[in-house]
Design an enzyme around this catalytic site. Structure first.
Site, PDB file in Angstrom:
ATOM      1  N   LYS A  32      -2.188   4.348  -8.218  1.00 15.95           N
ATOM      2  CA  LYS A  32      -2.278   4.943  -6.869  1.00 15.95           C
ATOM      3  C   LYS A  32      -2.094   3.856  -5.804  1.00 15.95           C
ATOM      4  O   LYS A  32      -1.382   4.046  -4.824  1.00 15.95           O
ATOM      5  CB  LYS A  32      -3.632   5.661  -6.703  1.00 15.95           C
ATOM      6  CG  LYS A  32      -3.693   6.951  -7.520  1.00 15.95           C
ATOM      7  CD  LYS A  32      -5.085   7.548  -7.629  1.00 15.95           C
ATOM      8  CE  LYS A  32      -5.057   8.759  -8.564  1.00 15.95           C
ATOM      9  NZ  LYS A  32      -6.367   9.396  -8.769  1.00 15.95           N
ATOM     10  N   GLN A  76     -12.550   8.279  -7.766  1.00 13.79           N
ATOM     11  CA  GLN A  76     -11.960   8.536  -9.072  1.00 13.79           C
ATOM     12  C   GLN A  76     -12.997   9.136 -10.029  1.00 13.79           C
ATOM     13  O   GLN A  76     -14.115   8.634 -10.140  1.00 13.79           O
ATOM     14  CB  GLN A  76     -11.377   7.233  -9.658  1.00 13.79           C
ATOM     15  CG  GLN A  76     -10.572   7.404 -10.930  1.00 13.79           C
ATOM     16  CD  GLN A  76      -9.281   8.219 -10.761  1.00 13.79           C
ATOM     17  OE1 GLN A  76      -8.685   8.246  -9.692  1.00 13.79           O
ATOM     18  NE2 GLN A  76      -8.860   8.885 -11.815  1.00 13.79           N
ATOM     19  N   ASP A 120      -7.778  14.486  -2.408  1.00 12.25           N
ATOM     20  CA  ASP A 120      -7.749  15.012  -3.780  1.00 12.25           C
ATOM     21  C   ASP A 120      -7.806  16.541  -3.780  1.00 12.25           C
ATOM     22  O   ASP A 120      -7.532  17.176  -4.802  1.00 12.25           O
ATOM     23  CB  ASP A 120      -8.975  14.505  -4.568  1.00 12.25           C
ATOM     24  CG  ASP A 120      -8.622  13.389  -5.527  1.00 12.25           C
ATOM     25  OD1 ASP A 120      -7.459  13.321  -5.955  1.00 12.25           O
ATOM     26  OD2 ASP A 120      -9.526  12.590  -5.844  1.00 12.25           O
TER      27      ASP A 120
HETATM   28  N1  GUN Z   1      -9.595  12.020 -12.665  1.00 10.50           N
HETATM   29  C1  GUN Z   1      -8.573  12.641 -13.312  1.00 10.50           C
HETATM   30  N2  GUN Z   1      -7.681  13.133 -12.422  1.00 10.50           N
HETATM   31  C2  GUN Z   1      -8.135  12.801 -11.205  1.00 10.50           C
HETATM   32  C3  GUN Z   1      -7.621  13.015  -9.886  1.00 10.50           C
HETATM   33  O1  GUN Z   1      -6.578  13.633  -9.649  1.00 10.50           O
HETATM   34  N3  GUN Z   1      -8.392  12.516  -8.871  1.00 10.50           N
HETATM   35  C4  GUN Z   1      -9.565  11.847  -9.099  1.00 10.50           C
HETATM   36  N4  GUN Z   1     -10.251  11.424  -8.040  1.00 10.50           N
HETATM   37  N5  GUN Z   1     -10.054  11.646 -10.299  1.00 10.50           N
HETATM   38  C5  GUN Z   1      -9.336  12.111 -11.343  1.00 10.50           C
END
Ligand code: GUN
Length: 292
Positions: A52, A96, A119
């Site tokens: 990211k 995350q 998100d």
């Molecule tokens: N864990 C697995 N997929 C995601 C996501 O798209 N965003 C976040 N914050 N955590 C995750």
């Protein structure tokens, strides 16, 4: 069989976003700034958050990575979330997942300002998504829909079976693909651990989406000839032939299933890059929504 190349499609999106950043710079406007909170040292989470941050660099967004030890108290994390809500330099941020067991993920998610929740996990954004109102769409479902759209996969009237009812993938995706839109207008079945006759149900799918985190779960006997297969799984499995000792494996047994279908997403290089591209789209949107 054709590969649904998420890496390529995501690159296309990154280029478009990079152009938007250049345009903003030319006009003296603010550059989007994404912050990510990572708790602990889980290998998968480290990889995702790293990707990211890298995507931000490639596009020209600013990014800030905030890391905590596994043992961080919930209160400290909540305080950080509240500080980021107030921080005018940050346009959007993510925490995350998964978080360590002593932290209530829903409490953290609900503490995020919905206007910065890139998100799309906050109940306000999920509610807006259900009602098709403006807001942030969850990144993985939005990435899958964008992948189908940009690769001109017909969805109207198709039977779509989604395996896995998680809050961040299966459940929102079932709504997005079932709604009156393009992509959309699917007849959606949301299958899960209590589903009976799963194999039979999967064989009715024109579009089969696996999002359960069980490597190799979907086998040829579950797939209709010519189906479109979307594999959301990314589990690390041991692989002594690799220097690092592991590789990523999807929820679909790719080698046996691929010859039977019309399109299939590889792992890696399918849904993963599209999730990141969606997050970047949401980050630009977060800043534009502020009218900056
Ligand atoms: N864990 C697995 N997929 C995601 C996501 O798209 N965003 C976040 N914050 N955590 C995750």
């Amino acid at each position: 069989m054709q590969l649904l190349d998420g890496k390529h499609t995501a690159e296309e999106i990154r280029k478009e976003l990079a152009e938007a950043v250049q345009e903003r710079k030319k006009n003296g406007k603010k550059i989007p700034h994404l912050a990510a909170i990572l708790v602990g040292n889980d290998g998968g989470s480290l990889t995702y958050v790293g990707a990211k941050v890298k995507a931000c660099d490639q596009i020209g967004f600013e990014s800030t990575l905030i890391r905590y030890d596994d043992s961080v108290p919930e209160e400290i994390l909540l305080a950080k979330v509240r500080a980021l809500n107030e921080d005018k330099s940050i346009d959007g941020f993510i925490v995350q997942l998964p978080l360590p067991a002593h932290i209530d993920e829903m409490k953290i998610t609900q503490a995020i300002d919905p206007k910065k929740d890139v998100d799309g996990f906050h109940p306000v954004n999920l509610g807006n998504m259900v009602l098709n109102l403006p807001g942030f769409l969850p990144a993985t479902p939005a990435g899958i829909v964008e992948l189908l759209k940009r690769n001109k996969i017909e969805t109207e009237g198709k039977n779509c079976v989604i395996i896995g009812r998680s809050n961040i993938v299966g459940t929102p995706l079932s709504i997005m693909l079932g709604r009156n839109a393009n992509p959309g207008n699917c007849t959606v079945t949301l299958a899960h651990s209590r589903t009976k006759n799963l194999n039979e149900i999967c064989r009715t799918a024109d579009i089969l989406i696996a999002a359960i985190g069980q490597p190799g779960f979907v086998t040829t006997d579950m797939v209709k000839e010519g189906a479109v297969i979307i594999d959301v799984g990314t589990t690390r499995v041991d692989d002594s032939s690799r220097a690092r000792g592991w590789r990523l494996k999807g929820d679909v047994d790719f080698d046996s299933v691929a010859p039977k279908c019309s399109f299939i997403t590889p792992v890696p290089g399918g849904v993963g890059p599209m999730t990141i591209a969606s997050l970047m789209i949401n980050t630009l949107k977060a800043m534009e929504l502020k009218g900056k």
